[in-house]
Write an enzyme that holds these catalytic residues in place. Sequence first.
Site, mmCIF file in Angstrom:
data_model
loop_
_atom_site.group_PDB
_atom_site.id
_atom_site.type_symbol
_atom_site.label_atom_id
_atom_site.label_comp_id
_atom_site.label_asym_id
_atom_site.label_seq_id
_atom_site.Cartn_x
_atom_site.Cartn_y
_atom_site.Cartn_z
ATOM 1 N N SER A 1 0.799 -1.209 0.142
ATOM 2 C CA SER A 1 -0.084 0.161 -0.021
ATOM 3 C C SER A 1 0.976 1.199 -0.030
ATOM 4 C CB SER A 1 -0.874 0.053 1.238
ATOM 5 O OG SER A 1 -1.622 1.254 1.547
ATOM 6 N N TYR B 1 -1.908 -1.966 10.586
ATOM 7 C CA TYR B 1 -2.019 -2.053 9.071
ATOM 8 C C TYR B 1 -0.865 -1.453 8.437
ATOM 9 C CZ TYR B 1 -3.707 -1.180 4.299
ATOM 10 O OH TYR B 1 -3.717 -1.193 2.705
#
Length: 255
Positions: A140, A153
């Site tokens: 990401s 995350y």
Amino acid sequence: MAAPVVVITGALTGIGRAAAVAYGRRGADVVVSGRHPDAGEELVRELGDLGARALFVRADVRFDDQVRDLVDQAVERFGRIDVAFNNAGTEGRPGPITELTEEAYEDTFDTNVKGTVLSMKHEFRVMKEHGGGSIINVSSTYGQMGLPEAALYVGSKHAVIGLTRVAALEGAAFGIRVNVVAPGYTQTAMYERVTGSDQVRSAVNSVLPMRRAGTPEEVAEAVFFLGSEQSAYITGQTLTLDGGLMAGWPLFPSS
């Protein structure tokens, strides 16, 4: 030339599903995996309508035996694996570091990190036997920078990039390339969950240089490129698809 054999984890929604369709349209043999058989069989039927041979294997990437079974079933059905897209992931549970729990850590890291490790472990085993292949992992933009109250995350997605670099070094001698796609904000169910409302999504879009979130299909095209011979000399790299986000936040947006 034989059709490439592609294995995709987390294939039933969003980017994974878009990647399966992108490969199916190009005539690949596609093995799709996830935790929901009904959605998996529906996707297999859709791929069949596109003219692709497809197989669904139920697998949870957090468990070694299930990942092994996924890889072994792919080889049993199609003879080899040419491309693996390790897309299974979760956004985990947001919150400040002082409120993190062991359970929340395990939920996030077991899928995003352990799942990537187990997938590469078994994909390497098969690809070594068949002369190489291409592995694409998912990180990401937040695998390359921070975000308040998203430590788990962010940490897990940083880990995927580090794992990919090591795997690329270990795989190079065997003809195995390993790269990462790092999407920014992308129009998926995860994006809708994280943003929560159209108002928040509009605010996010307003500060993105391209003024919009990406689409799963745009990420799927990047995956296809990294799995193809057009990227034959690319390994250990991170391909970021973020509409300019990582170039820097626009403090003075252009009109």
